[in-house]
Motif scaffolding. Structure first.
Motif, PDB file in Angstrom:
ATOM      1  N   THR A  37     -28.383  -6.666 -38.986  1.00 33.62           N
ATOM      2  CA  THR A  37     -27.104  -6.042 -39.322  1.00 33.62           C
ATOM      3  C   THR A  37     -25.942  -7.025 -39.270  1.00 33.62           C
ATOM      4  OG1 THR A  37     -26.720  -5.344 -37.042  1.00 33.62           O
ATOM      5  CG2 THR A  37     -27.802  -3.765 -38.497  1.00 33.62           C
ATOM      6  N   ASN A  41     -15.855  -5.925 -35.969  1.00 36.10           N
ATOM      7  CA  ASN A  41     -15.088  -5.291 -34.897  1.00 36.10           C
ATOM      8  C   ASN A  41     -13.940  -4.496 -35.499  1.00 36.10           C
ATOM      9  OD1 ASN A  41     -16.682  -6.455 -32.882  1.00 36.10           O
ATOM     10  ND2 ASN A  41     -15.461  -8.307 -32.909  1.00 36.10           N
ATOM     11  N   GLU A  42     -13.673  -3.324 -34.901  1.00 36.31           N
ATOM     12  CA  GLU A  42     -12.610  -2.462 -35.408  1.00 36.31           C
ATOM     13  C   GLU A  42     -11.769  -1.931 -34.245  1.00 36.31           C
ATOM     14  OE1 GLU A  42     -12.197   1.463 -38.226  1.00 36.31           O
ATOM     15  OE2 GLU A  42     -13.919   1.313 -36.900  1.00 36.31           O
ATOM     16  N   THR A  44      -9.497   0.656 -32.334  1.00 37.80           N
ATOM     17  CA  THR A  44      -9.536   2.113 -32.306  1.00 37.80           C
ATOM     18  C   THR A  44      -8.257   2.652 -31.692  1.00 37.80           C
ATOM     19  OG1 THR A  44     -10.578   2.135 -30.134  1.00 37.80           O
ATOM     20  CG2 THR A  44     -12.046   2.076 -32.031  1.00 37.80           C
ATOM     21  N   ASN A  74     -14.521  -1.169 -31.163  1.00 35.37           N
ATOM     22  CA  ASN A  74     -15.848  -0.689 -31.541  1.00 35.37           C
ATOM     23  C   ASN A  74     -16.510  -1.729 -32.439  1.00 35.37           C
ATOM     24  OD1 ASN A  74     -15.451   1.657 -30.173  1.00 35.37           O
ATOM     25  ND2 ASN A  74     -15.127   2.914 -31.980  1.00 35.37           N
ATOM     26  N   ARG A  75     -17.830  -1.710 -32.466  1.00 34.01           N
ATOM     27  CA  ARG A  75     -18.571  -2.635 -33.317  1.00 34.01           C
ATOM     28  C   ARG A  75     -19.326  -1.834 -34.368  1.00 34.01           C
ATOM     29  NH1 ARG A  75     -19.837  -7.846 -30.055  1.00 34.01           N
ATOM     30  NH2 ARG A  75     -18.232  -7.670 -28.485  1.00 34.01           N
ATOM     31  N   ASN A  76     -18.916  -1.988 -35.612  1.00 38.30           N
ATOM     32  CA  ASN A  76     -19.549  -1.290 -36.720  1.00 38.30           C
ATOM     33  C   ASN A  76     -20.637  -2.172 -37.317  1.00 38.30           C
ATOM     34  OD1 ASN A  76     -17.760   0.840 -36.409  1.00 38.30           O
ATOM     35  ND2 ASN A  76     -16.303  -0.019 -37.840  1.00 38.30           N
ATOM     36  N   HIS A  77     -21.801  -1.595 -37.549  1.00 42.93           N
ATOM     37  CA  HIS A  77     -22.940  -2.315 -38.115  1.00 42.93           C
ATOM     38  C   HIS A  77     -23.109  -1.918 -39.581  1.00 42.93           C
ATOM     39  CE1 HIS A  77     -24.765  -3.895 -34.303  1.00 42.93           C
ATOM     40  NE2 HIS A  77     -23.939  -2.983 -33.812  1.00 42.93           N
ATOM     41  N   TYR A  78     -23.310  -2.935 -40.443  1.00 44.16           N
ATOM     42  CA  TYR A  78     -23.492  -2.727 -41.875  1.00 44.16           C
ATOM     43  C   TYR A  78     -24.723  -3.484 -42.356  1.00 44.16           C
ATOM     44  CZ  TYR A  78     -18.679  -1.070 -41.745  1.00 44.16           C
ATOM     45  OH  TYR A  78     -17.545  -0.374 -41.449  1.00 44.16           O
ATOM     46  N   TYR A  85     -23.065   1.486 -44.359  1.00 43.15           N
ATOM     47  CA  TYR A  85     -22.760   1.685 -42.938  1.00 43.15           C
ATOM     48  C   TYR A  85     -24.038   2.136 -42.235  1.00 43.15           C
ATOM     49  CZ  TYR A  85     -20.982   4.039 -38.784  1.00 43.15           C
ATOM     50  OH  TYR A  85     -20.771   4.446 -37.502  1.00 43.15           O
ATOM     51  N   THR A  88     -22.328   2.673 -35.279  1.00 39.94           N
ATOM     52  CA  THR A  88     -21.244   2.115 -34.474  1.00 39.94           C
ATOM     53  C   THR A  88     -21.666   2.054 -33.020  1.00 39.94           C
ATOM     54  OG1 THR A  88     -19.537   2.981 -35.936  1.00 39.94           O
ATOM     55  CG2 THR A  88     -18.855   2.450 -33.704  1.00 39.94           C
ATOM     56  N   LYS A  90     -19.933   1.963 -29.533  1.00 39.68           N
ATOM     57  CA  LYS A  90     -18.620   2.207 -28.931  1.00 39.68           C
ATOM     58  C   LYS A  90     -18.586   1.590 -27.548  1.00 39.68           C
ATOM     59  CE  LYS A  90     -17.771   6.328 -31.540  1.00 39.68           C
ATOM     60  NZ  LYS A  90     -17.415   7.733 -31.558  1.00 39.68           N
TER      61      LYS A  90
END
Length: 91
Positions: A37, A41-42, A44, A74-78, A85, A88, A90
């Motif tokens: 993946t 980072n996002e 929040t 948060n760390r979003n995985h793509y 997507y 996530t 958290k």
């Protein structure tokens, strides 16, 4: 005598893979490829609240601290193949 065919519904259930703070090897639910993946980072709402509290109780230069720390995001995985997507993590 021929009977009419009745359409049948097919339910496809896709399990969301469990992801952690680091890049994970998963099977993409969109393109079904086995991939490592891509993590983004996002910030929040919690990140913004911590920055506001630092501004109010300490001083305004401390506002930058939560935005510079990955632990406040948060760390979003793509999927790197199709950019779908995946999940996530958290903090």
């Amino acid at each position: 005598m021929a009977y009419p065919q009745i359409p049948t519904a097919v339910n496809v259930i896709t399990a969301v893979p469990a992801v952690g703070p680091e890049s994970s090897r998963v099977t993409c639910p969109s393109c079904y490829a086995s991939v490592q993946t891509k993590v983004e980072n996002e910030s929040t709402t919690r990140t913004h609240i911590v920055a506001l509290l630092l501004c109010v109780f300490l001083c305004w230069p401390c506002v930058c601290v939560p935005y510079c720390m990955d632990s406040c995001k948060n760390r979003n995985h793509y999927c790197p193949n199709c950019n779908a997507y995946i999940g996530t993590y958290k903090q």
